[in-house]
Motif scaffolding. Structure first.
Motif, PDB file in Angstrom:
ATOM      1  N   THR A 335       0.826  -1.210   0.000  1.00 54.52           N
ATOM      2  CA  THR A 335       0.000   0.000   0.000  1.00 54.52           C
ATOM      3  C   THR A 335       0.864   1.265   0.000  1.00 54.52           C
ATOM      4  O   THR A 335       1.850   1.362   0.711  1.00 54.52           O
ATOM      5  N   GLN A 336       0.445   2.230  -0.859  1.00 51.96           N
ATOM      6  CA  GLN A 336       1.153   3.520  -0.889  1.00 51.96           C
ATOM      7  C   GLN A 336       0.377   4.612  -0.167  1.00 51.96           C
ATOM      8  O   GLN A 336       0.962   5.540   0.369  1.00 51.96           O
ATOM      9  N   VAL A 337      -0.950   4.533  -0.213  1.00 50.48           N
ATOM     10  CA  VAL A 337      -1.796   5.528   0.453  1.00 50.48           C
ATOM     11  C   VAL A 337      -2.799   4.777   1.310  1.00 50.48           C
ATOM     12  O   VAL A 337      -3.515   3.903   0.817  1.00 50.48           O
ATOM     13  N   GLY A 338      -2.833   5.123   2.597  1.00 52.39           N
ATOM     14  CA  GLY A 338      -3.682   4.411   3.531  1.00 52.39           C
ATOM     15  C   GLY A 338      -4.980   5.138   3.820  1.00 52.39           C
ATOM     16  O   GLY A 338      -5.580   5.766   2.927  1.00 52.39           O
ATOM     17  N   ALA A 339      -5.403   5.036   5.098  1.00 52.30           N
ATOM     18  CA  ALA A 339      -6.714   5.547   5.496  1.00 52.30           C
ATOM     19  C   ALA A 339      -6.616   7.009   5.953  1.00 52.30           C
ATOM     20  O   ALA A 339      -5.544   7.497   6.293  1.00 52.30           O
ATOM     21  N   ILE A 340      -7.769   7.670   5.993  1.00 52.00           N
ATOM     22  CA  ILE A 340      -7.845   9.020   6.568  1.00 52.00           C
ATOM     23  C   ILE A 340      -7.887   8.849   8.089  1.00 52.00           C
ATOM     24  O   ILE A 340      -8.670   8.050   8.619  1.00 52.00           O
ATOM     25  N   THR A 341      -7.070   9.630   8.795  1.00 52.29           N
ATOM     26  CA  THR A 341      -6.796   9.302  10.195  1.00 52.29           C
ATOM     27  C   THR A 341      -8.001   9.430  11.127  1.00 52.29           C
ATOM     28  O   THR A 341      -8.199   8.587  11.995  1.00 52.29           O
ATOM     29  N   THR A 342      -8.792  10.484  10.964  1.00 54.08           N
ATOM     30  CA  THR A 342      -9.913  10.639  11.913  1.00 54.08           C
ATOM     31  C   THR A 342     -11.231  10.804  11.151  1.00 54.08           C
ATOM     32  O   THR A 342     -11.243  11.250   9.992  1.00 54.08           O
ATOM     33  N   ASP A 343     -12.324  10.491  11.833  1.00 52.30           N
ATOM     34  CA  ASP A 343     -13.655  10.662  11.230  1.00 52.30           C
ATOM     35  C   ASP A 343     -13.866  12.128  10.874  1.00 52.30           C
ATOM     36  O   ASP A 343     -14.402  12.467   9.812  1.00 52.30           O
ATOM     37  N   ALA A 344     -13.446  13.010  11.803  1.00 59.22           N
ATOM     38  CA  ALA A 344     -13.655  14.446  11.579  1.00 59.22           C
ATOM     39  C   ALA A 344     -12.885  14.894  10.339  1.00 59.22           C
ATOM     40  O   ALA A 344     -13.397  15.664   9.517  1.00 59.22           O
ATOM     41  N   GLN A 345     -11.651  14.387  10.183  1.00 63.11           N
ATOM     42  CA  GLN A 345     -10.846  14.799   9.032  1.00 63.11           C
ATOM     43  C   GLN A 345     -11.457  14.269   7.746  1.00 63.11           C
ATOM     44  O   GLN A 345     -11.478  14.945   6.722  1.00 63.11           O
ATOM     45  N   ASN A 346     -11.999  13.058   7.806  1.00 65.68           N
ATOM     46  CA  ASN A 346     -12.659  12.479   6.643  1.00 65.68           C
ATOM     47  C   ASN A 346     -13.825  13.367   6.199  1.00 65.68           C
ATOM     48  O   ASN A 346     -13.977  13.687   5.012  1.00 65.68           O
ATOM     49  N   ALA A 347     -14.625  13.810   7.192  1.00 64.07           N
ATOM     50  CA  ALA A 347     -15.771  14.670   6.872  1.00 64.07           C
ATOM     51  C   ALA A 347     -15.290  16.014   6.327  1.00 64.07           C
ATOM     52  O   ALA A 347     -15.883  16.562   5.376  1.00 64.07           O
ATOM     53  N   THR A 348     -14.200  16.538   6.893  1.00 65.44           N
ATOM     54  CA  THR A 348     -13.668  17.829   6.422  1.00 65.44           C
ATOM     55  C   THR A 348     -13.239  17.726   4.959  1.00 65.44           C
ATOM     56  O   THR A 348     -13.576  18.579   4.132  1.00 65.44           O
ATOM     57  N   ILE A 349     -12.515  16.669   4.633  1.00 60.21           N
ATOM     58  CA  ILE A 349     -12.012  16.529   3.255  1.00 60.21           C
ATOM     59  C   ILE A 349     -13.179  16.379   2.275  1.00 60.21           C
ATOM     60  O   ILE A 349     -13.235  17.051   1.244  1.00 60.21           O
ATOM     61  N   MET A 350     -14.137  15.510   2.641  1.00 64.06           N
ATOM     62  CA  MET A 350     -15.281  15.312   1.741  1.00 64.06           C
ATOM     63  C   MET A 350     -16.074  16.620   1.603  1.00 64.06           C
ATOM     64  O   MET A 350     -16.602  16.930   0.527  1.00 64.06           O
ATOM     65  N   GLY A 351     -16.126  17.396   2.676  1.00 67.67           N
ATOM     66  CA  GLY A 351     -16.798  18.705   2.631  1.00 67.67           C
ATOM     67  C   GLY A 351     -16.117  19.630   1.623  1.00 67.67           C
ATOM     68  O   GLY A 351     -16.779  20.320   0.839  1.00 67.67           O
ATOM     69  N   TYR A 352     -14.786  19.645   1.637  1.00 65.23           N
ATOM     70  CA  TYR A 352     -14.056  20.502   0.685  1.00 65.23           C
ATOM     71  C   TYR A 352     -14.262  20.015  -0.754  1.00 65.23           C
ATOM     72  O   TYR A 352     -14.350  20.825  -1.686  1.00 65.23           O
ATOM     73  N   ILE A 353     -14.329  18.703  -0.934  1.00 66.99           N
ATOM     74  CA  ILE A 353     -14.522  18.182  -2.301  1.00 66.99           C
ATOM     75  C   ILE A 353     -15.885  18.643  -2.837  1.00 66.99           C
ATOM     76  O   ILE A 353     -16.005  19.105  -3.984  1.00 66.99           O
TER      77      ILE A 353
END
Ligand code: TXE
Length: 500
Positions: A335-353
């Protein structure tokens, strides 16, 4: 941990940690416990105590006592170096264990975690040399009656607050330098990723670090973190994290004892690509610069600023690279790219997208969660038609999201690169030495890369311009940050009397 097979798996039961006080483990006892789930697998992996205010006060008192009685600062640089070198050996011996827990709590690929741990060994080895070579200055030009000496002394008790994106690496960019200077410390890791900080405390202890020189308290930022930044027995605080909390650290210092501060905060780092660059190398570097650690790096190259004549073709090359990145289980070697570290960060990134699309940017690649049955993953994402007023172009997303903006002239490229409140890092890709030097000189950033990105090591310092922070970590500059300077005036011979 199943180390017999090549494919690692999460633990059957979460590993329970205590916290580290005055040279010994303190079990969680009846304290509340924070249970951390692996972001790559969704299963609980560690249990970390939520320290109380009394625990924090005890840790600060322990570090204070250890500093004031000179059990560490009073040693020779050679003796301190010996402990740091032994720690490097200890990290090497426990490298696989550290990488495993780092991967489980953070979600980064195991191969990357191993490489980071290797880098941390180097930090301790390099800092051990600094413990011996740290020195002051002398002034032999003050006339026959005076000799001047400038000494460097450790600042005192240092608080270290670290984030969840590089729990072990960021810690090791600070701890060996702090210890080389003769300071004592209290570390507070992110509540999401405390395990490897606690393991380091044990390794230091086993390497012969005197009790009380390094203490670790665990718990949330708003309780224990806030109390640490306000504590008037802390002489200096090294904070790495968001710009918003960095502001609170500055306020707390002003409201308490004016503790000295080192701050490494956010970034919105440009990657400037000229048409004359080796575009194949540049596309690979740009993909690495935003894909590495899922873009959760303060120095991620999140803004691609590319010469207009090649902009579309180059964006297509980057998209092609994105397509080939192996995203997946962090415990898989490949694996070169893993998981998003926190639930909050996941929501933040998807929000920006979502916001990028609603503000009119064109999604060129990615933009979606990836479903591997468990854990949280986001595809590397590329946006074209981005304008400088859009949130995705201005704000630190801290995820695998890259924006593309074209330029026509060198001046315009520099202006776009500097059009941000941040100044942490920047890269330029060109085969023209004049352009490379012009851009390197005029782009405001504490770290700069020419025809590469995200490289580093113990020798070169880390830190930001503008709102990306204060001070520098690592290198000789890093160890000097944790010292203060004393001017000593020494009269030679008979004094000229003031009163006759
Ligand atoms: O950071 P915080 P978070 C950015 C990134 C991310 C955002 C939020 O954009 O989306 O910050 O991440 C401790 N007093 N970066 O919430 O809150 C906290 O416990 C004292 C960029 O994790 O800044 C943790 O140990 N301490 C950054 C550390 O501060 C407090 C890296 C960082 O947490 C505290 C991380 C308080 N009041 C996030 N509140 C980078 N650029 O490297 C929290 N903490």
């Amino acid at each position: 941990m199943d180390q017999s097979s090549t494919r690692l798996t999460p633990p059957e039961e979460p590993r329970a940690f205590g916290f580290f006080l005055d040279g010994a483990w303190v079990p969680a006892g009846d304290r509340e416990v924070f249970e951390r789930a692996s972001p790559g697998h969704g299963v609980p992996v560690t249990r970390i105590p939520k320290c109380t205010h009394e625990d924090l006060n005890a840790a600060v008192a322990s570090a204070r006592q250890a500093f004031d009685d000179r059990r560490w600062s009073g040693l020779s640089g050679a003796d301190r170096a010996a402990v740091l070198l032994k720690t490097a050996e200890g990290i090497r011996a426990r490298a696989e264990e550290i990488a495993y827990w780092e991967t489980l709590e953070n979600g980064k690929p195991i191969a990357q975690a191993r490489a980071e741990v290797g880098g941390c060994v180097g930090m301790f080895e390099y800092a051990s040399g600094l413990a011996r070579s740290l020195h002051g200055d002398s002034f032999n030009n003050l006339g026959d009656g005076m000799f001047g000496v400038v000494t460097r002394e450790p600042v005192g008790v240092v608080g270290v607050i670290t984030p969840w994106n590089f729990p072990f690496l960021i810690l090791c960019e600070r701890v060996p330098y702090i210890l080389a200077s003769g300071c004592t410390m209290v570390a507070k890791p992110s509540e999401m990723t405390s395990a490897t900080t606690l393991i380091l405390a044990e390794i230091l202890h086993d390497a012969g670090l005197p009790a009380g020189v390094m203490n670790v308290v665990t718990g949330s930022g708003s309780t224990i973190g806030q109390a640490l930044i306000e504590h008037d027995q802390i002489d200096m605080l090294s904070f790495t994290g968001s710009t918003a909390v960095g502001r609170r650290v500055v306020e707390a210092s002003g409201k308490s004892n004016f503790k000295k501060l080192g701050l490494e905060l956010g970034g919105k780092n440009p990657q400037i690509v000229f048409a004359d660059a080796d575009l194949e190398d540049a596309a690979d570097g740009v993909a690495f610069g935003i894909g590495f650690n899922t873009g959760q790096c303060c120095v991620s190259g999140s803004r691609l600023i590319v010469e207009r004549s090649v902009a579309d073709a180059f964006a297509a090359m980057v998209a092609e690279k994105f397509k080939k990145i192996r995203v997946g289980d962090p415990l898989d070697e490949a694996t070169q790219v893993g998981a998003i570290t926190t639930d909050a960060q996941n929501a933040t990134i998807m929000g920006y997208i979502e916001r990028g699309q609603s503000e009119g940017a064109k999604l060129l690649y990615g933009g979606a969660q990836l479903d591997f049955g468990r854990g949280q993953y986001i595809a590397p994402t590329l946006f074209g038609d981005v304008t400088s007023d859009m949130a995705i172009a201005r704000e630190e997303i801290f995820g695998p999201v890259l924006t593309v903006m074209p330029f026509d002239t060198v001046d315009e490229a520099i202006a776009i690169a500097n059009d941000t409140e941040y100044g942490l890092a920047a890269s330029v890709w060109t085969k023209n030495i004049d352009k490379a030097l012009m851009v390197t000189r005029r782009v405001q950033a504490g770290r700069f890369w020419v025809n590469t990105t995200l490289s580093g090591g113990p020798e070169l310092p880390i830190g930001g311009f503008k709102q990306s922070g204060w001070g520098r970590e690592a290198g000789i500059y890093g160890v000097e940050e944790y010292t203060q300077i004393k001017s000593v005036h020494i009269e030679i011979g008979k004094r000229t009397p003031w009163v006759e």
